[in-house]
Design a protein around this motif. Structure first.
Motif, PDB file in Angstrom:
ATOM      1  N   ARG A  11       1.096  -1.203  -0.589  1.00  0.00           N
ATOM      2  CA  ARG A  11       0.054   0.280   0.490  1.00  0.00           C
ATOM      3  C   ARG A  11       1.072   1.378   0.076  1.00  0.00           C
ATOM      4  N   THR A  14       2.798   1.967   2.834  1.00  0.00           N
ATOM      5  CA  THR A  14       3.867   0.764   3.676  1.00  0.00           C
ATOM      6  C   THR A  14       4.719   0.299   2.812  1.00  0.00           C
ATOM      7  N   THR A  73       8.892 -14.811  10.835  1.00  0.00           N
ATOM      8  CA  THR A  73       8.230 -13.150  10.827  1.00  0.00           C
ATOM      9  C   THR A  73       7.747 -12.171   9.789  1.00  0.00           C
ATOM     10  N   GLN A  76       4.968 -13.352   7.513  1.00  0.00           N
ATOM     11  CA  GLN A  76       3.713 -12.368   8.493  1.00  0.00           C
ATOM     12  C   GLN A  76       3.970 -10.739   8.444  1.00  0.00           C
ATOM     13  N   SER A  77       4.396 -10.419   9.044  1.00  0.00           N
ATOM     14  CA  SER A  77       4.944  -8.568   8.443  1.00  0.00           C
ATOM     15  C   SER A  77       4.114  -8.375   7.482  1.00  0.00           C
ATOM     16  N   ALA A  79       2.774  -9.580   4.995  1.00  0.00           N
ATOM     17  CA  ALA A  79       1.049  -9.472   5.007  1.00  0.00           C
ATOM     18  C   ALA A  79       0.719  -8.846   5.378  1.00  0.00           C
ATOM     19  N   SER A  80       0.601  -8.326   6.752  1.00  0.00           N
ATOM     20  CA  SER A  80       0.361  -6.934   7.277  1.00  0.00           C
ATOM     21  C   SER A  80       0.462  -6.067   6.254  1.00  0.00           C
ATOM     22  N   LEU A  81       0.990  -5.828   5.337  1.00  0.00           N
ATOM     23  CA  LEU A  81       1.617  -4.508   5.081  1.00  0.00           C
ATOM     24  C   LEU A  81       0.887  -4.827   3.624  1.00  0.00           C
ATOM     25  N   CYS A  82       0.295  -5.989   3.045  1.00  0.00           N
ATOM     26  CA  CYS A  82       0.625  -5.970   1.659  1.00  0.00           C
ATOM     27  C   CYS A  82      -1.559  -4.958   1.191  1.00  0.00           C
ATOM     28  N   PRO A  85      -3.141 -10.352  -0.039  1.00  0.00           N
ATOM     29  CA  PRO A  85      -1.577 -11.196   0.213  1.00  0.00           C
ATOM     30  C   PRO A  85      -0.575 -11.932  -0.864  1.00  0.00           C
TER      31      PRO A  85
END
Length: 99
Positions: A11, A14, A73, A76-77, A79-82, A85
């Motif tokens: 994004r 991010t 880690t 996971q990080s 994935a949370s910023l995109c 997926p």
């Protein structure tokens, strides 16, 4: 040889965080046993799309890489910023000589 290709789409808010995480992950991965190469680049037509390409000696080396806590880690990080997926593909390949 095992080849891993993948991409994430950041994004706008991010983008810097994803670039930092990707570079850290690439540098860390390059030091792991069995890592032949590991790169990250940007899609020239879609600058928020980060492309990762990895080459590993064998599947065991890649599986060991996936078990490293820092790799989990990282995934996971990211994935949370995109925007969507992350995408990943894994191939078994053999080098050939072009004539």
């Amino acid at each position: 040889m095992i080849i891993v290709t993948g991409h994430v789409i950041a994004r706008k808010d991010t983008e810097a965080a994803i670039e930092r995480l990707a570079v850290e992950h690439v540098l860390r991965s390059r030091a792991e046993p069995g890592c032949m190469s590991h790169e990250v680049s940007r899609d020239v037509q879609q600058p928020l799309r980060f492309v990762l390409v990895e080459r590993w000696d064998n599947m065991g080396a890649l599986q060991a890489h996936f078990r490293v806590e820092a790799s989990r880690t990282f995934a996971q990080s990211m994935a949370s910023l995109c925007q969507e997926p992350p995408q990943i593909d894994i191939y078994e390949a053999a080098a050939v000589t072009a004539r």
